[in-house]
Write an enzyme that holds these catalytic residues in place. Structure first.
Site, PDB file in Angstrom:
ATOM      1  N   LYS A   1       0.826  -1.221   0.000  1.00 28.47           N
ATOM      2  CA  LYS A   1       0.000   0.000   0.000  1.00 28.47           C
ATOM      3  C   LYS A   1       0.851   1.258   0.000  1.00 28.47           C
ATOM      4  O   LYS A   1       0.410   2.325  -0.440  1.00 28.47           O
ATOM      5  CB  LYS A   1      -0.972  -0.019   1.185  1.00 28.47           C
ATOM      6  CG  LYS A   1      -0.340  -0.243   2.554  1.00 28.47           C
ATOM      7  CD  LYS A   1       0.163   1.016   3.223  1.00 28.47           C
ATOM      8  CE  LYS A   1       0.850   0.706   4.538  1.00 28.47           C
ATOM      9  NZ  LYS A   1       1.337   1.909   5.235  1.00 28.47           N
TER      10      LYS A   1
ATOM     11  N   THR B   1      -3.303   5.404   4.360  1.00 29.14           N
ATOM     12  CA  THR B   1      -1.989   5.842   3.892  1.00 29.14           C
ATOM     13  C   THR B   1      -2.084   6.743   2.669  1.00 29.14           C
ATOM     14  O   THR B   1      -1.211   7.592   2.452  1.00 29.14           O
ATOM     15  CB  THR B   1      -1.105   4.613   3.585  1.00 29.14           C
ATOM     16  OG1 THR B   1      -1.164   3.713   4.680  1.00 29.14           O
ATOM     17  CG2 THR B   1       0.336   5.016   3.374  1.00 29.14           C
TER      18      THR B   1
END
Length: 345
Positions: free
Chosen positions: A189, A246
């Site tokens: 990610k 994120t």
């Protein structure tokens, strides 16, 4: 019960604080004398978590042997580039010590998941090893904002021990058997967060960010399944949960790095400006090599790798992605089981 945390960065400090709030006697191993002084004298870590108050049950030392002495639980929270340096310490551990790693990256140059590297290098560690991951910025964890994570292990018993160690009314822990998927979700990610930062730095909008996150999740899932993960893991906390936080948060170093790259700063200057590990950089190159070895298509990852290497500009990377050959949205991702079972008792 005594816990040791290897790594006094933001994430290691936050996890140590959670354990201390839960009644553990916690020692953090730190390389910097000023961090040790700050933690012990002022119950703060201003270098990595400015303004956050730490529990009094948390202390720091510079001597790793002192930190490890008599510990029952070890948390490895160093940057992925420093994992190999911990090997002499890990090999000295009593074989009853529970080991939890919280590293969201790969061990290079072999591009191994951290748990796979540990299992290769430390005999028998698999039976007492877990990984903790999920949408959990340290800046919010240390301020006791409600957070949920996942503890994954090949052993149900180990996963539940980690759950008991960390679980509080502000830090909720779920258990999982899919170690591969949880680790890959946490590492990959960061690549997409770099892309989201690049897009924001170029002045692009919500449509672009949503596209990057959605198609990025498809890439993560394709590679994850090829490497043995369950596709369902990527719809959970360690997958889409961590991806969302994120790619959208001001706390994300990877997102910030992408924004700085989009403004024209060279990569070394970006890394110096941030001053902490930007795991997405190494993860991009590791994932690119893994995808090529597995025959998995990862166009976003490849475009970001070319931007990082200075081969193309961020705007050229977006153009490459938008002018690819037309395709179906729902790719076949492999005939993998939809659930992962604990293999060890």
């Amino acid at each position: 019960m005594k816990a040791c945390v290897l790594g006094a960065g933001s994430w290691g400090t936050a996890l140590g604080a959670v354990l201390a709030w839960n009644g553990w006697d916690v020692t953090i191993w730190a390389r910097r004398a000023e961090v040790v002084e700050d933690v012990n004298a002022h119950h703060r870590n201003e270098r990595y978590l400015p303004g956050a108050a730490l529990p009094t049950g948390l202390r720091a030392v510079r001597d790793a042997e002192e930190a490890l002495a008599g510990c029952h639980l070890l948390v490895v929270a160093v940057p992925s580039a420093a994992v190999a340096a911990t090997l002499p310490l890990l090999r000295k551990l009593d074989d009853r010590v529970l080991v939890v790693h919280a590293v969201k990256g790969f061990v290079r140059p072999d591009n191994l998941r951290v748990s796979a590297w540990l299992e290769r290098e430390v005999c028998g560690i698999e039976r007492r090893l877990a990984v903790i991951s999920g949408p959990s910025h340290a800046e919010e964890v240390v301020r006791q904002m409600p957070t949920t994570v996942v503890a994954a292990s090949a052993s149900r018993h180990v996963a539940e021990r980690v759950q008991d160690a960390f679980m509080t009314d502000r830090f909720r822990v779920y258990t999982q058997a899919d170690v591969i998927g949880v680790e890959l979700g946490g590492a990959l990610k960061n690549i997409i967060a770099l892309g989201a930062g690049l897009a924001e730095g170029l002045g692009l909008g919500d449509n672009t960010r949503a596209a990057l996150m959605t198609r990025g999740l498809a890439e993560i899932t394709r590679l994850g399944v090829a490497l043995g993960a369950s596709p369902l893991t990527f719809s959970g906390l360690a997958g889409i949960g961590d991806l969302i936080v994120t790619c959208t948060s001001e706390h994300s170093r990877n997102h910030r790095a992408g924004r700085l790259l989009a403004k024209g700063l060279p990569l070394p200057e970006v890394l110096d400006t941030i001053g902490m590990a930007v795991e997405g950089v190494n993860a991009t190159f590791a994932a690119k090599q893994l995808a090529e070895a597995c025959g998995v298509e990862m166009p976003i990852t490849h475009a970001i790798a070319r931007v990082l290497m200075g081969e193309i500009s961020p705007s050229e990377g977006i153009e490459l992605l938008m002018t690819r050959d037309k395709n179906h949205e729902m790719e076949v991702i492999g005939a993998q089981p939809l659930t992962a079972e604990f293999r060890l008792p």
